[in-house]
Design an enzyme around this catalytic site. Structure first.
Site, PDB file in Angstrom:
ATOM      1  CG  ASP A 282       7.350 -10.004  -6.128  1.00  0.00           C
ATOM      2  OD1 ASP A 282       8.171 -10.321  -5.256  1.00  0.00           O
ATOM      3  OD2 ASP A 282       7.157  -8.828  -6.490  1.00  0.00           O
ATOM      4  CD  GLU A 391      16.128   6.450  -2.959  1.00  0.00           C
ATOM      5  OE1 GLU A 391      15.977   7.029  -4.042  1.00  0.00           O
ATOM      6  OE2 GLU A 391      17.176   6.482  -2.293  1.00  0.00           O
ATOM      7  NE  ARG A 496       9.385  -2.530   1.060  1.00  0.00           N
ATOM      8  CZ  ARG A 496       9.810  -3.274   0.040  1.00  0.00           C
ATOM      9  NH1 ARG A 496       9.258  -4.456  -0.172  1.00  0.00           N
ATOM     10  NH2 ARG A 496      10.768  -2.864  -0.758  1.00  0.00           N
ATOM     11  CG  ASP A 713       5.001  -5.630  -8.848  1.00  0.00           C
ATOM     12  OD1 ASP A 713       5.775  -6.487  -8.371  1.00  0.00           O
ATOM     13  OD2 ASP A 713       4.894  -4.484  -8.389  1.00  0.00           O
ATOM     14  CG  ASN A 716      12.111  -8.204  -8.639  1.00  0.00           C
ATOM     15  OD1 ASN A 716      11.141  -7.678  -9.179  1.00  0.00           O
ATOM     16  ND2 ASN A 716      12.127  -8.501  -7.359  1.00  0.00           N
TER      17      ASN A 716
END
Length: 1093
Positions: A282, A391, A496, A713, A716
Site C-alpha cells: 500500500d 479531515e 493528496r 496499514d 482496506n
C-alpha cells in the site's frame, strides 16, 4: 457486571444473563455488554461519545446520537415506562451498517448505525447512557467478526510433506523387497535354524506368503526410524526460538518514536520470509507516514502555498535541476498544517481578488466534516478527534486561516470566525446542521446541508475530483479548467487532493428533498442504495470553490529499503487508491521507478473514453474500455518481449489504473496481464479497490507460483494481506486491523530490510539445512539395518538394541541440529545487509532443491556402507581379551558408536558458524552416548531383559578394533563429504562462500566484551534490550555477537565499526583464478545500512 432494569429497578447482572429487549445503563469508561439501541444519555441533545479501538484500532472518539423521541428515557422512572418494538436486520458481521426501525405507538422511527452502540466499544466523556439490547452474546457484531487469521503454511513445509511421502515410499519399497526375499530365503534345508514342523507361522517354510506378510510388518517396525517424526518437533522449537528471541527482540526493528517492537504473530512462515519474490505494498501509511499536512490549495483559480514537496525535490534531482526551498516561518507550523503563503494568513485573504470565494472555501473546511473537538475551546489547546488524518488537517487549516471550529452538537456547529469583516474582529457563528451525507468508498464525497444564522441554506461538498466535476453546474464555473490543471500539478508533486464545492438551496426544494431523504432512512431494504440515490438528487449544479492539497511524506528510509530489496531480486508492486500522477511520482521518489526504465502506462483517462462517457451509454463505455485495455496489454507485451531480446539489461515498469485493471483481470486478459507484469521490475496500480488488491496478489500467487508478501496499514489492506503467502501489517495511524490480520507486524516499511534479508534469509538457510540433515541421518541409520538383514536371511533381526534405536533421534542426535537451526549463519549480519544479492539464493530455492537432497542421500548411502561393513569385518576377525570371538551385540554396539560419532561430526562439518553451543551440543551428544552405554550395559537392569548388552561396551572397549573403528570409520565416512565441500568452494562457490573468504582474509573486527546493560544506555532503550542475554559473551546467536563478526554490543556502546566490503560481482572471475581475490575492489554500502551485530 452491568445495570439492567428488572422489576422497575436497576440491578447489577453479569453480561451472560442479558437477553434481547433488556434496558441497560452503561457508565462512563465502561464497555458496552451487547449491541445496544441508544435511547438516552446525560449529555445534551441525546449524544454520547464512544471509543472503537477494540473494533478498528482507532482511538479517536465517535459521536452517537439517540433518536429525539427517546431522549427523556434517562432516569429509572422514565426508563421503566419505555415500550416499543424494534424491527431490524438479522445478526451479521458488518460493523458499519445497520438497518432497522423503532416503533413507538403508531410512530415509526428509522434506526441507523448512528444509534447503535456496539459491544466491545467503550463510553467516553458521558456520565452514563441508557440503551436496549438488540443483539447479545455470540450474535453481536464483534463476536461474529471473531475469526482467526487464515492458517498459512510455508512452501518449504509443503515440500517437506512431499519428502515425508517419499520416505514412506522408500520405507515401503525396503520392507517389500526384504519381505519377498524373506519368503524366498526361508527353507528347512538350513537345519541350523531349527525350522521344524511346529515352528511359529512367521518362520514356517510351508506358507511362504504368510511368512512374507508377517515379515513385512516386522520390517516396518525395524525400518521406521527412516521417518523423521522428531523433525516436526525440532523445527517447531527452532521457529519459536527464532520468533521470540530474534525477530521480536531485534532492536533494529524497534521504533523508538512509537515504542513499537516487531511482532511475529505466527512461527509457521519464518523460512518463507527468505524466499519472497514479490512484495505488494500500500502507499498511504505504508510507504508514507500517514501524517497529513495541509500544504497547498487552489481558490478561484489561484494557487496558494510556496512549499516544495519531497516528490518535487526528487524530480528535480532526476532532471538535474535545482529547486530553491524557502523556509516557512515557525508560526505557520502546527500539527497537520505546513502551509506558507502570506496572501492567506492573518486575514490577508480579504485583499485577494475573490475574498468571498475564499470565505466560502474556509467555511467549507470548517463545517463540512465529522470531526469532534476535545479539550478547552482555545485554538492552542483544542484537540480534534477525526476519523482520518485528512479531515484533521482540513479542520486545522480552517482554524489557522481564522475559522476556528470549537464546538459540535448533534444539530449544530459553532465556528469562531476572525478577520471576516475587518482585521482583529472575531465572532462566534452557529451553523445549524440539517443533514450529513456521509462519505463512503462508492460516493467518494461528503456533503453537509447547513443553515446560516441569517437563514441561508447551503450545501457544502468535498470529494474526489472525478465525482465533484461530474456534478458541477455547466455555467458559473469559470475556474473549472484552471482548477483541473492545478489538480494535475498537485498530483505531480505527490499531494493528496480534494475538490470543494457548494450550492445555495431553495427552502421549498429542500423540504421536498428532505421528505425523500427521511423515507430512504426508514427503508428496511437497500437503505444505503436508496440514500445514495436521494443524495444524487441534491448533490448537483454545484459551484466549484477550489481544491486542497495535503502532503503525506515518505517514511524514513523507504527509498534505501526499496533499492536494497530490488538488488536482492525482489520485485515491488505499489497498489494504491491515489491518482495516477501521485502514484507515479511516489514511485519515483521511493526509488521504485527511474528514468532508465521503459514504462507501459494503461490509463482509462483518454479522450476516446471520455467522449464515450459523455454520451452516457454505459454498455458502450464498457466495450470501449475493454477493447482499449486489450489493445494496450497486447501491444505492451509485444514491446516488452522485443525489448528483452534486443536491449539486454533494460528494466520495465507497468502503470495501470483501477478501471483498466478491472477489465485486465477478466479471464480473457488475465494471462496477458500476468505475462507482462512478471517481466516488469516494478508495477504501480492506482485507483484500485481493496478487492482488486487481493485479486492482483492472488494472480501472482496462483498464476506465477511465486512467493508473495503483502504489506499495509489499514483496513482496506486486510484482504490483500490475507491473500498473500505472507502478510505484514504496519502499526500506523489507520488502526490495527491490518496488524490483527497479519502474520508479522512492524512499525516502519524500512524494517522489511532486516525482516527479509536478515531473519528471513537465515531462517530459510537454517531450516533447509535442518530438514536435509534429518533426512540424511535417518536414512543412513536405517540403511545400516537394511544391510544387516542381507546377512541374516531377511529375518527381521535387529542390528541395534531397542533402546539404542529409540534414543537415536531423541537424545544422541537431537540437540546439535536444534542448535544449528537456531544459531547457524553463513555470513555476518552486516554483510547480509551489505550484499542483498545473497537473498537470491532463497528466491531460487538453492538450498532445498531435489538435487541437494539427492547429494545428501548419496552421502547417506555411502556412509551406511562404511558404517556397517567396517565394524562387521572388524568383528569377524576380532577377539576379546579372553580370546573369544565378538558377537552380534558387540558389532551392533560398535557400529552404533561409529554412527553417533559420524552423524554429529557431519553436522559439525556442515556448520558455517561455530559457537560454544555448537561444541557443547555436538560433543556433548557423543559423550551422552558413552555415559548411557556405561550405565545401560554396566548393570543388569529391567530395560535389558535378555541381558544382550550386559558388559558389552566394556568388552569391545578392551579391544584395539573398537578404538581403530571410532577413529577410522568416521574419517572414511566423511571423506566424500569433505571432498565435495572442498570441490564446491574451489570450483563452484556459492555467493556466501566468497563473502566468507573475504571475512577470513581481511578479518572482521571484534570489540572487547561489553555488558548489555550499559551505563551509557538511554532510558528509552530499555525495551529494546529486554530479553537479550545479560552476560559478557564472546559469541551467541546470529542476532548477537560472534567471535569473527561485528559486535552488537559494541554498536550499543557507541563504538564505531569499520565497514569492509567485497565485490561479489567478481565471483565468476574467482572461479577462474583464485589469485585475483586480493585485487578486488570495494563498494560502499548503501547509506543507512549499519551493523545489527
Amino acid at each position: 457486571m452491568v445495570d439492567v432494569l428488572r422489576d422497575g429497578h436497576w440491578r447489577k447482572l453479569p453480561w451472560r444473563r442479558l437477553v434481547v429487549g433488556d434496558i441497560v445503563k452503561v457508565h462512563k469508561d465502561s464497555f458496552f455488554p451487547a449491541d445496544l439501541l441508544f435511547l438516552a444519555s446525560t449529555n445534551q441533545d441525546g449524544v454520547c461519545y464512544v471509543e472503537t479501538s477494540n473494533l478498528d484500532g482507532e482511538t479517536n472518539l465517535k459521536i452517537r446520537k439517540a433518536l429525539e423521541r427517546t431522549w427523556d428515557y434517562v432516569d429509572e422512572e422514565r426508563a421503566k415506562e419505555f415500550q416499543g418494538e424494534i424491527q431490524c436486520e438479522q445478526p451479521n458481521n458488518s460493523l458499519y451498517t445497520f438497518t432497522g426501525n423503532l416503533i413507538i405507538g403508531k410512530q415509526t422511527l428509522p434506526v441507523t448505525p448512528n444509534q447503535l452502540l456496539l459491544r466491545g466499544c467503550s463510553l467516553r466523556n458521558t456520565e452514563f447512557i441508557v440503551g436496549v439490547a438488540v443483539f447479545t452474546g455470540h450474535e453481536t457484531k464483534v463476536m461474529m467478526n471473531a475469526m482467526n487469521v487464515p492458517s498459512k503454511r510455508s512452501t518449504l513445509e509443503r515440500r517437506l510433506d512431499m519428502l515425508i511421502l517419499i520416505l514412506f515410499s522408500i520405507l515401503f519399497i525396503m520392507c517389500f523387497i526384504d519381505s519377498i526375499c524373506s519368503g524366498i530365503f526361508i527353507n528347512r534345508k538350513y537345519w541350523y535354524l531349527g525350522l521344524t514342523s511346529d515352528v511359529e507361522d512367521q518362520f514356517n517354510p510351508g506358507n511362504r506368503f504368510l511368512v512374507a506378510c508377517l515379515t513385512f510388518l516386522t520390517f516396518v517396525t525395524l525400518f521406521s526410524p527412516i521417518i523423521p517424526i522428531s523433525l516436526y518437533v525440532s523445527i517447531e522449537m527452532i521457529k519459536v526460538f527464532q520468533v521470540t528471541q530474534f525477530i521480536n527482540k531485534d532492536v533494529k526493528m524497534y521504533h523508538k518514536e512509537t515504542n513499537t517492537p516487531a511482532l511475529a504473530r505466527t512461527s509457521n512462515l519464518n523460512e518463507e520470509l527468505g524466499q519472497v519474490e514479490y512484495i505488494f505494498s500500500d502507499k498511504t501509511g505504508t510507504l508514507t507516514r500517514n501524517l497529513m499536512e495541509f500544504f497547498k490549495c487552489s481558490i478561484g483559480g489561484v494557487i496558494y502555498g510556496k512549499g516544495v514537496t519531497e516528490i518535487e525535490k526528487a524530480a528535480a534531482r532526476r532532471n538535474g535541476t535545482g529547486i530553491e526551498e524557502m523556509e516557512s516561518p515557525a508560526e505557520s507550523h502546527e500539527k497537520y498544517f505546513n502551509f506558507d503563503d502570506d496572501r492567506l494568513m492573518r486575514g490577508a485573504w480579504r485583499n485577494e481578488p475573490n475574498p468571498e470565494l475564499c470565505k466560502e472555501f474556509f467555511r467549507c473546511l470548517a463545517v463540512c466534516h465529522t470531526v469532534l473537538p476535545e479539550g478547552d475551546e482555545l485554538p492552542e489547546k483544542i484537540v480534534y478527534q477525526a476519523a482520518s488524518p485528512d479531515e484533521a488537517a482540513l479542520v486545522t487549516a480552517a482554524k489557522m486561516f481564522g475559522f476556528f471550529f470549537f464546538r459540535r452538537t448533534p444539530t449544530s456547529i459553532r465556528v469562531r470566525e476572525s478577520h471576516v469583516e475587518k482585521i482583529g474582529r472575531m465572532q462566534d457563528v452557529e451553523y445549524e446542521i440539517l443533514n450529513v451525507l456521509e462519505f463512503n468508498s462508492t460516493r467518494k464525497r461528503q456533503s453537509v446541508i447547513c443553515r446560516y444564522p441569517n437563514g441561508r441554506l447551503v450545501l457544502y461538498c468535498k470529494g474526489a475530483d472525478s465525482v465533484i466535476y461530474e456534478r458541477l453546474m455547466e455555467r458559473h464555473n469559470p475556474f473549472k479548467d484552471t482548477n483541473r490543471d492545478h489538480l494535475e500539478y498537485f498530483g505531480a508533486a505527490g499531494l493528496r487532493t480534494l475538490c470543494l464545492a457548494y450550492r445555495d438551496l431553495d427552502i421549498n426544494a429542500y423540504e421536498m428533498w428532505n421528505e425523500k431523504f427521511v423515507q430512504a432512512k426508514s427503508a428496511l431494504r437497500d437503505r444505503e442504495k436508496k440514500l445514495d440515490e436521494v443524495a444524487e438528487l441534491i448533490e448537483k449544479d454545484l459551484i466549484l470553490i477550489g481544491s486542497t492539497a495535503i502532503e503525506d511524506k515518505l517514511q524514513e528510509g523507504v527509498p534505501v529499503c526499496i533499492e536494497t530489496l530490488a538488488k536482492g531480486g525482489i520485485k515491488i508492486w505499489v497498489l494504491t487508491g491515489d491518482k495516477l500522477e501521485t502514484a507515479i511520482n511516489i514511485a519515483y521518489a521511493c526509488s521504485l521507478m527511474n528514468n532508465g526504465m521503459k514504462q507501459f502506462i494503461i490509463n482509462s483517462d483518454t479522450k476516446e473514453i471520455r467522449d464515450v462517457e459523455d454520451r452516457g451509454d454505459a454498455l458502450e463505455t464498457a466495450q470501449v474500455i475493454e477493447r482499449y485495455v486489450a489493445e494496450r496489454l497486447n501491444e505492451s507485451l509485444r514491446q516488452a518481449v522485443e525489448s528483452e531480446q534486443t536491449q539486454t539489461g533494460l528494466e520495465l515498469a507497468l502503470v495501470i489504473d483501477g478501471r483498466c485493471l478491472m477489465y485486465a483481470l477478466d479471464p480473457e486478459l488475465r494471462g496477458t496481464l500476468l505475462k507482462l507484469s512478471v517481466m516488469c521490475k516494478a508495477v504501480v496500480c492506482c485507483r484500485v479497490s481493496p478487492l482488486q488488491k487481493a485479486q492482483v496478489t492472488s494472480m501472482i500467487k496462483d498464476g506465477a507460483k511465486k512467493i508473495t508478501l503483502s504489506i499495509g496499514d489499514g483496513a482496506n489492506d486486510v484482504s490483500m494481506i490475507q491473500a498473500a503467502h505472507i502478510g505484514v501489517g504496519i502499526s500506523g495511524l489507520e488502526g490495527m486491523q491490518a496488524v490483527m490480520a497479519s502474520d508479522f507486524a512492524i512499525a516502519q516499511f524500512r524494517f522489511l530490510t532486516d525482516l527479509l534479508l536478515v531473519h528471513g534469509r537465515l531462517s530459510y538457510l537454517r531450516i533447509s539445512k535442518v530438514v536435509a540433515y534429518f533426512f540424511y541421518k535417518n536414512l543412513m541409520f536405517t540403511l545400516t539395518q537394511f544391510w544387516f538383514n542381507l546377512y541374516t536371511g531377511f529375518s527381521g533381526q535387529r542390528f541395534y538394541d531397542d533402546w539404542f534405536q529409540s534414543l537415536y533421534n531423541v537424545v544422541f542426535t537431537a540437540l546439535p541440529v536444534i542448535i544449528v537451526g537456531i544459531f547457524d549463519k553463513d555470513v555476518s549480519i552486516t554483510n547480509s545487509r551489505k550484499y542483498p544479492q545473497l537473498y537470491k539464493a532463497g528466491i531460487e530455492n538453492i538450498f532445498f532443491r531435489w538435487r541437494i537432497l539427492i547429494i545428501w542421500a548419496i552421502s547417506a548411502v555411502y556412509q551406511s556402507v562404511i558404517l556397517f561393513f567396517f565394524p562387521i569385518k572388524a568383528i569377524e576377525e576380532g577377539k576379546n581379551s579372553s580370546g573369544r570371538m565378538l558377537g552380534l551385540w558387540d558389532a551392533g554396539t560398535m557400529a552404533f558408536t561409529c554412527v553417533v560419532v559420524t552423524v554429529n561430526l557431519r553436522l559439525f562439518l556442515a556448520c558455517n558458524f561455530i559457537t560454544r553451543w555448537h561444541l557443547i551440543s555436538i560433543f556433548g551428544s557423543i559423550l551422552a552416548w558413552f555415559i548411557f552405554a556405561f550405565f545401560y550395559s554396566g548393570f543388569r537392569n529391567p530395560l535389558d531383559k535378555q541381558g544382550n548388552i550386559y558388559q558389552v561396551i566394556f568388552v569391545i572397549m578392551g579391544t584395539w578394533y573398537f578404538w581403530y573403528a571410532i577413529v577410522l570409520v568416521p574419517v572414511a565416512s566423511l571423506a566424500l563429504d569433505f571432498l565435495h565441500e572442498g570441490m564446491r568452494r574451489w570450483f563452484a562457490p556459492y555467493d556466501y562462500h566468497i563473502i566468507q573468504e573475504e571475512e577470513k582474509i581481511k578479518g572482521v573486527e571484534r570489540d572487547e566484551l561489553l555488558l548489555v546493560e550499559s551505563p551509557r544506555q538511554a532510558p528509552e532503550q530499555s525495551l529494546e534490550l529486554t530479553g537479550l542475554h545479560g552476560e559478557m559473551s564472546k559469541h551467541t546467536g546470529y542476532s548477537f555477537d560472534s567471535p569473527c563478526f561485528d559486535s552488537f554490543f559494541a554498536s550499543q556502546e557507541g563504538v564505531s565499526m569499520s565497514q569492509r566490503s567485497y565485490d561479489i560481482a567478481r565471483r565468476a572471475s574467482m572461479r577462474v583464478s583464485r589469485r585475483q581475490s586480493s585485487d578486488l575492489g570495494s563498494d560502499s554500502p548503501p547509506p543507512g545500512h549499519n551493523s545489527l551485530i
